[in-house]
Scaffold this motif. Structure first.
Motif, PDB file in Angstrom:
ATOM      1  N   ILE A 139      30.975  40.282  51.947  1.00  9.67           N
ATOM      2  CA  ILE A 139      30.637  41.605  51.415  1.00  9.67           C
ATOM      3  C   ILE A 139      31.308  41.796  49.952  1.00  9.67           C
ATOM      4  CG2 ILE A 139      30.202  43.897  51.300  1.00  9.67           C
ATOM      5  CD1 ILE A 139      30.290  43.952  54.493  1.00  9.67           C
ATOM      6  N   SER A 140      30.667  40.767  48.944  1.00  9.44           N
ATOM      7  CA  SER A 140      31.409  40.776  47.602  1.00  9.44           C
ATOM      8  C   SER A 140      31.261  42.279  47.018  1.00  9.44           C
ATOM      9  CB  SER A 140      30.438  39.603  46.752  1.00  9.44           C
ATOM     10  OG  SER A 140      31.084  39.839  45.573  1.00  9.44           O
ATOM     11  N   VAL A 141      32.144  42.634  46.021  1.00  8.47           N
ATOM     12  CA  VAL A 141      32.200  43.761  45.334  1.00  8.47           C
ATOM     13  C   VAL A 141      32.855  44.734  46.209  1.00  8.47           C
ATOM     14  CG1 VAL A 141      31.018  45.352  43.819  1.00  8.47           C
ATOM     15  CG2 VAL A 141      30.455  42.914  43.658  1.00  8.47           C
ATOM     16  N   VAL A 142      32.134  45.137  47.323  1.00  8.29           N
ATOM     17  CA  VAL A 142      32.330  46.410  48.045  1.00  8.29           C
ATOM     18  C   VAL A 142      33.620  46.089  48.909  1.00  8.29           C
ATOM     19  CG1 VAL A 142      31.684  47.754  49.850  1.00  8.29           C
ATOM     20  CG2 VAL A 142      30.080  46.947  48.348  1.00  8.29           C
ATOM     21  N   LEU A 143      33.836  44.875  49.315  1.00 10.52           N
ATOM     22  CA  LEU A 143      35.283  44.568  49.851  1.00 10.52           C
ATOM     23  C   LEU A 143      35.565  43.658  48.597  1.00 10.52           C
ATOM     24  CD1 LEU A 143      34.470  43.402  53.655  1.00 10.52           C
ATOM     25  CD2 LEU A 143      35.229  45.654  52.443  1.00 10.52           C
ATOM     26  N   PRO A 144      36.464  44.266  47.817  1.00 10.88           N
ATOM     27  CA  PRO A 144      36.514  43.862  46.482  1.00 10.88           C
ATOM     28  C   PRO A 144      37.728  42.536  46.347  1.00 10.88           C
ATOM     29  CG  PRO A 144      37.994  45.516  46.754  1.00 10.88           C
ATOM     30  CD  PRO A 144      37.243  45.460  48.000  1.00 10.88           C
ATOM     31  N   CYS A 145      37.213  41.335  46.871  1.00  8.47           N
ATOM     32  CA  CYS A 145      37.972  40.122  46.687  1.00  8.47           C
ATOM     33  C   CYS A 145      38.107  39.695  45.320  1.00  8.47           C
ATOM     34  CB  CYS A 145      37.154  38.906  47.355  1.00  8.47           C
ATOM     35  SG  CYS A 145      35.490  38.741  47.025  1.00  8.47           S
ATOM     36  N   HIS A 146      37.464  40.177  44.198  1.00  5.18           N
ATOM     37  CA  HIS A 146      37.757  40.085  42.884  1.00  5.18           C
ATOM     38  C   HIS A 146      39.016  40.671  42.244  1.00  5.18           C
ATOM     39  CE1 HIS A 146      35.440  43.837  42.959  1.00  5.18           C
ATOM     40  NE2 HIS A 146      36.316  44.296  41.998  1.00  5.18           N
ATOM     41  N   ARG A 147      39.675  41.754  43.210  1.00  5.41           N
ATOM     42  CA  ARG A 147      40.890  42.253  42.999  1.00  5.41           C
ATOM     43  C   ARG A 147      42.110  41.405  43.142  1.00  5.41           C
ATOM     44  NH1 ARG A 147      38.908  48.126  44.855  1.00  5.41           N
ATOM     45  NH2 ARG A 147      37.120  48.205  43.392  1.00  5.41           N
ATOM     46  N   LEU A 148      41.935  40.203  43.795  1.00  6.46           N
ATOM     47  CA  LEU A 148      42.993  39.298  44.204  1.00  6.46           C
ATOM     48  C   LEU A 148      43.174  38.264  43.007  1.00  6.46           C
ATOM     49  CD1 LEU A 148      42.911  38.637  48.086  1.00  6.46           C
ATOM     50  CD2 LEU A 148      44.217  40.308  46.858  1.00  6.46           C
ATOM     51  N   ILE A 149      44.532  38.143  42.604  1.00  4.69           N
ATOM     52  CA  ILE A 149      44.512  37.139  41.586  1.00  4.69           C
ATOM     53  C   ILE A 149      45.795  36.399  41.972  1.00  4.69           C
ATOM     54  CG2 ILE A 149      43.817  38.809  39.798  1.00  4.69           C
ATOM     55  CD1 ILE A 149      46.828  39.722  39.044  1.00  4.69           C
ATOM     56  N   GLY A 150      46.103  35.167  41.127  1.00  5.68           N
ATOM     57  CA  GLY A 150      47.143  34.649  41.328  1.00  5.68           C
ATOM     58  C   GLY A 150      48.697  35.028  41.137  1.00  5.68           C
TER      59      GLY A 150
END
Length: 176
Positions: A139-150
């Motif tokens: 569930i992209s965006v809603v479960l915000p995997c984009h907020r994980l960074i190196g």
């Protein structure tokens, strides 16, 4: 029994939503809960994740719940708090579900390293496992995997492509 799947067949609804960063594929269940959100150009991956999590899946072309579409449209229009109103449900392993639930708790406008998330889960040595679970997030965006960074603050790995990750983070007020 020969010819029978190890999993019962699941039926979900498939809808599409135009966003500023591409066509989002929305997979919902009979109760209107979001089961998957991915990008049209990654439909094959989404279908594979659904198969891994649910077994045989039938996707019917049918409109997603109005509330889900309205909340996602609101998010993309700038009302970032709308993501929290979306009902979602996931399968996956207990560890994956733990990681995905933790993703939902990363506040809008912030980022977290994979290591920090692993530490928050009381598994500081499980950085790679957290990364793998994050990559299987349906569930992209809603479960915000984009907020994980190196760990060094760099943008790393986003299933929808780094340009989308950069856009999502900037949309949420994170300078990248």
């Amino acid at each position: 029994m020969a010819g029978r799947s190890a999993y019962p067949s699941e039926s979900f609804d498939l809808d599409r939503l135009a966003t500023p960063i591409g066509i989002a594929l929305l997979v919902t269940d009979a109760e209107g809960a979001l089961r998957a959100l991915d990008w049209e150009d990654y439909e094959h991956r989404m279908r594979e994740l659904l198969r891994l999590h649910y077994g045989a899946v039938e996707l019917r072309e049918r409109a997603a719940a109005a509330a889900v579409k309205a909340a996602l449209s609101g998010y993309f229009d700038g009302d970032l708090a709308q993501l929290a109103s979306i009902a979602w449900r996931v399968a996956g392993t207990p560890f994956q579900r733990k990681v995905w639930t933790a993703l939902a708790q990363i506040p809008v406008g912030t980022t977290q390293s994979y290591g920090a998330l692993a530490a928050r889960l009381d598994m500081p040595k499980a950085v790679r496992a957290v990364g793998h679970a994050n990559g299987s997030n349906p569930i992209s965006v809603v479960l915000p995997c984009h907020r994980l960074i190196g760990a060094d603050g760099s943008l790393v790995k986003y299933g929808g492509g780094l340009e989308r990750k950069r856009w999502l983070l900037r949309h949420e007020g994170v300078e990248v």
